[in-house]
Design a protein around this motif. Structure first.
Motif, PDB file in Angstrom:
ATOM      1  N   THR A 172      20.562 -16.438 -46.475  1.00  0.00           N
ATOM      2  CA  THR A 172      18.774 -16.031 -46.472  1.00  0.00           C
ATOM      3  C   THR A 172      18.482 -16.659 -47.988  1.00  0.00           C
ATOM      4  O   THR A 172      17.622 -17.475 -48.436  1.00  0.00           O
ATOM      5  CB  THR A 172      17.931 -14.998 -46.488  1.00  0.00           C
ATOM      6  N   LYS A 173      19.271 -15.555 -49.149  1.00  0.00           N
ATOM      7  CA  LYS A 173      19.580 -15.815 -50.465  1.00  0.00           C
ATOM      8  C   LYS A 173      20.040 -16.680 -50.660  1.00  0.00           C
ATOM      9  O   LYS A 173      19.690 -17.883 -51.979  1.00  0.00           O
ATOM     10  CB  LYS A 173      19.860 -14.963 -51.569  1.00  0.00           C
ATOM     11  N   ILE A 174      21.301 -17.366 -50.499  1.00  0.00           N
ATOM     12  CA  ILE A 174      21.690 -19.125 -51.175  1.00  0.00           C
ATOM     13  C   ILE A 174      20.873 -20.071 -50.072  1.00  0.00           C
ATOM     14  O   ILE A 174      21.087 -21.002 -51.031  1.00  0.00           O
ATOM     15  CB  ILE A 174      22.850 -18.831 -49.390  1.00  0.00           C
ATOM     16  N   ARG A 175      19.688 -19.620 -49.356  1.00  0.00           N
ATOM     17  CA  ARG A 175      18.863 -21.215 -48.577  1.00  0.00           C
ATOM     18  C   ARG A 175      18.132 -21.349 -49.422  1.00  0.00           C
ATOM     19  O   ARG A 175      17.580 -22.516 -50.665  1.00  0.00           O
ATOM     20  CB  ARG A 175      18.725 -21.041 -47.935  1.00  0.00           C
ATOM     21  N   ARG A 176      17.724 -20.128 -50.378  1.00  0.00           N
ATOM     22  CA  ARG A 176      16.550 -20.388 -51.020  1.00  0.00           C
ATOM     23  C   ARG A 176      17.579 -20.390 -53.077  1.00  0.00           C
ATOM     24  O   ARG A 176      16.311 -21.520 -53.540  1.00  0.00           O
ATOM     25  CB  ARG A 176      15.630 -18.789 -51.382  1.00  0.00           C
ATOM     26  N   TRP A 177      18.699 -20.458 -52.596  1.00  0.00           N
ATOM     27  CA  TRP A 177      19.296 -20.773 -54.181  1.00  0.00           C
ATOM     28  C   TRP A 177      19.028 -22.258 -54.487  1.00  0.00           C
ATOM     29  O   TRP A 177      18.708 -22.879 -55.974  1.00  0.00           O
ATOM     30  CB  TRP A 177      20.192 -19.708 -54.166  1.00  0.00           C
ATOM     31  N   ILE A 178      19.977 -22.549 -53.112  1.00  0.00           N
ATOM     32  CA  ILE A 178      19.861 -24.418 -53.174  1.00  0.00           C
ATOM     33  C   ILE A 178      18.752 -24.459 -53.604  1.00  0.00           C
ATOM     34  O   ILE A 178      18.230 -25.926 -54.464  1.00  0.00           O
ATOM     35  CB  ILE A 178      20.417 -24.463 -51.907  1.00  0.00           C
ATOM     36  N   ARG A 179      17.726 -24.220 -53.031  1.00  0.00           N
ATOM     37  CA  ARG A 179      16.447 -24.477 -53.348  1.00  0.00           C
ATOM     38  C   ARG A 179      15.729 -24.852 -54.718  1.00  0.00           C
ATOM     39  O   ARG A 179      15.528 -25.806 -55.072  1.00  0.00           O
ATOM     40  CB  ARG A 179      15.063 -24.588 -52.194  1.00  0.00           C
ATOM     41  N   ALA A 180      16.142 -23.476 -55.201  1.00  0.00           N
ATOM     42  CA  ALA A 180      15.432 -23.135 -56.211  1.00  0.00           C
ATOM     43  C   ALA A 180      15.940 -24.246 -57.983  1.00  0.00           C
ATOM     44  O   ALA A 180      15.917 -24.660 -58.383  1.00  0.00           O
ATOM     45  CB  ALA A 180      15.576 -21.968 -56.602  1.00  0.00           C
ATOM     46  N   ALA A 181      17.651 -24.097 -57.156  1.00  0.00           N
ATOM     47  CA  ALA A 181      18.818 -24.748 -57.887  1.00  0.00           C
ATOM     48  C   ALA A 181      17.668 -26.117 -58.578  1.00  0.00           C
ATOM     49  O   ALA A 181      18.129 -26.462 -59.543  1.00  0.00           O
ATOM     50  CB  ALA A 181      19.908 -24.824 -57.607  1.00  0.00           C
ATOM     51  N   LYS A 182      17.633 -26.873 -57.520  1.00  0.00           N
ATOM     52  CA  LYS A 182      17.593 -28.500 -57.675  1.00  0.00           C
ATOM     53  C   LYS A 182      15.876 -28.450 -58.594  1.00  0.00           C
ATOM     54  O   LYS A 182      16.116 -29.455 -58.874  1.00  0.00           O
ATOM     55  CB  LYS A 182      17.753 -28.893 -56.287  1.00  0.00           C
TER      56      LYS A 182
END
Length: 608
Positions: free
Chosen positions: A217-227
């Motif tokens: 779940t954190k990876i999905r959120r990180w991908i979005r946040a990083a962009k």
């Protein structure tokens, strides 16, 4: 025109009137929140003092007046530092939520996305379109990608005031103080925006200790946040630094940007770094590929936003993380192949149905094919197989020469995974005691492999119809072997040999031999029927095809045998003990096969 000394005196008087260390009234008020004319007068006074100090520095010896002017200028710098901080603090809110979640493109203006929403990584970049800046102070040297979207973090009037203050502080030698104030205030705004995006302050060790389910779940959120962080937040912070500091000397804009962003950027990229160096296991592959794809897509933006010499470490860290993610993906694929080969379960699945390993592996490689483009670039070496393994009984042998030049290296790995899956299944099949069930098990599992491959266009294209044809031949071969191992013995009971006496085919049938033949057939069929009704062919079409094939073997043979010999049994006593089944009974009984549950004693109709 006033004498120069009179002008300096007036400037000093104005500055001392706003000396917060000497006046309670000055402490309670801020110059830049008041009258614009007073702001201009104060800045003009600072300019006069700076000009005076510049003239005095050319003099051979300092005077008392120049020392006093220097002290007053220090008071002015302290005041401007306070004013600078106050303006920044009054514009220190995090970026508005809609700017973190919406595109300026009209197609997406109506979309409002929650920060915790799981957004498909591949379509995510559509959320951000390029927005041209109208600011004349904006540098265009790093706006080389179409996905960066800068926003104005502070109003134009406030930026104008900040720049005027920074210009005077820097020209008086207060660059370090100016940068420190700016970075400390702006960093808190960046931190607040990152909290909105659910970017947590976790160390690499903290991240590696989390359970993988939580990390997904954190990876999905990180991908979005990083962009968003790179393309909106960091890019906008750099724009703000340029608007305030560009051209003021000593690369002040670069220094301010890095002082502000370095900590949050390291915090952001530490997450991806922790994943890239975490322990490898098959279930991690697809999230690692998501991370790899996202970072690869983001790398040009990172290189654009962080193109400064001072931010080289961030560019290098991002590139190294990307490289490690690629290596992790290659390693996981290799370990997955080994895990498929070595999967140790020995307990036969009931009824010869599809083994959980088969389902897992085929679902896994179907997902692998969804990442075809990425993996074709990452997987450049062939599987670890070939003639050198031909003498190893624990390793299948596979000659890939027939695929040379026709198939990607990734496709060779997928074919190899199917090969080792079949090799493992062959080993598992030996744990069945019934030879017929061995063949049914292999038929079920290879058929499932074929259907999964055909059902995935990407997978089918990669492994090729030629190899699929081989697999189809294998499951049909297993089906044929099942029929032979089960029904040859049953059908052997329906032969004519051994039933005639006196060499006469037209007369002289041995009734005792015929009765024994019927009894043997009944017993064998009942045993097969009872047993194989509990065997399971989960694919309905295959199950029906198998029953039809079975009927085509059994029913005509039984009908012919019954037609030739029933008169000899029915002319005697207790014929029902020998002719227990009509042709219709057998046709109905065939419908019970491969359903996967025991037969009810009343499930078939018998002729009276």
């Amino acid at each position: 025109m006033e004498p120069p000394g009179s002008t300096i005196a007036a400037a000093e008087k104005l500055i001392l009137r706003w000396d917060s260390s000497a006046s309670e009234d000055a402490r309670d008020k801020m110059i830049f929140t008041g009258d614009r004319l007073e702001i201009d007068r104060y800045l003009d006074a600072v300019d006069e003092l700076q000009k005076s100090m510049s003239t005095a520095s050319l003099s051979d010896s300092p005077t008392n007046s120049s020392s006093a002017t220097s002290s007053t200028l220090q008071i002015a710098m302290a005041r401007l530092e306070d004013e600078f901080r106050n303006i920044l603090l009054s514009h220190n809110s995090p970026i508005e939520a809609e700017l973190l979640t919406e595109s300026t493109h009209s197609e997406f203006n109506s979309q409002e996305l929650d920060p915790s929403e799981e957004i498909g990584e591949r379509s995510f970049e559509k959320q951000f379109e390029h927005q041209e800046s109208n600011s004349s102070t904006t540098s265009s040297c790093y706006r080389s990608t179409t996905s960066i979207r800068e926003v104005d973090l502070i109003s134009g009037d406030a930026v104008y005031d900040l720049r005027r203050i920074a210009e005077r502080m820097i020209s008086s030698g207060y660059l370090r103080e100016c940068i420190q104030v700016y970075a400390s205030v702006r960093k808190s705004a960046v931190d607040a925006s990152m909290r909105k995006l659910n970017v947590e302050k976790l160390s690499i060790g903290d991240i590696q200790r989390l359970e993988w389910e939580k990390l997904e779940t954190k990876i999905r959120r990180w991908i979005r946040a990083a962009k968003i962080c790179v393309r909106v937040l960091f890019a906008s912070e750099r724009l703000l630094c340029e608007q305030i500091f560009e051209g003021l000397g000593n690369s002040a804009d670069d220094a301010c940007f890095m002082e502000t962003i370095k900590g949050p950027a390291v915090q952001l990229f530490n997450f991806a770094e922790a994943i890239s160096i975490s322990t490898r296991s098959p279930e991690k592959l697809f999230k690692i590929l998501d991370l790899h794809d996202a970072l690869s897509d983001l790398l040009p933006d990172i290189e654009s936003v962080f193109d400064l010499k001072s931010s080289e470490s961030i560019r290098l860290q991002s590139a190294e993380i990307l490289s490690r993610l690629a290596e992790a993906a290659r390693g996981i694929l290799s370990e997955f192949e080994n895990a498929v080969l070595r999967e140790p379960s020995k307990v036969p699945v009931p009824g010869g149905t599809i083994h959980p390993l088969t389902r897992y592996v085929m679902n896994y490689i179907s997902l692998i094919s969804d990442y075809k483009q990425t993996l074709i670039e990452l997987i450049v070496s062939k599987p670890s197989t070939g003639p050198r393994y031909s003498s190893d009984p624990n390793m299948p042998d596979m000659d890939f020469s027939e695929f040379e030049g026709q198939t990607s290296t990734l496709a060779l790995h997928l074919i190899w995974i199917i090969v080792i899956l079949q090799f493992n299944l062959d080993g598992k099949s030996t744990h069945y005691k019934d030879a017929s069930l061995v063949h049914l098990f292999m038929m079920n599992n290879v058929h499932y492999i074929v259907q999964k491959a055909k059902g995935s266009p990407e997978l089918r294209e990669m492994i090729g119809d030629g190899y699929l044809k081989k697999l189809t031949g294998k499951f049909r071969y297993s089906a044929t072997n099942y029929q032979r191992s089960t029904w040859v013995k049953v059908l052997h009971c329906l032969r004519d040999e051994g039933l005639h006496v006196s060499g006469s085919f037209s007369s002289g049938v041995s009734k005792s031999a015929l009765r024994e033949r019927f009894k043997t057939f009944n017993a064998m069929f009942e045993e097969v029927h009872r047993t194989q009704a509990t065997w399971f062919v989960p694919d309905t079409q295959l199950r029906e095809e198998l029953r039809i094939s079975l009927s085509e073997l059994l029913i005509p043979a039984y009908r012919s045998f019954l037609g030739r010999f029933r008169i000899h049994i029915e002319s005697g006593r207790h014929s029902e003990n020998y002719i227990k089944y009509s042709v219709e009974d057998l046709e109905n009984a065939v419908l019970d096969f491969f359903e996967g549950y025991p037969i009810s004693q009343h499930s078939r109709r018998r002729s009276e």
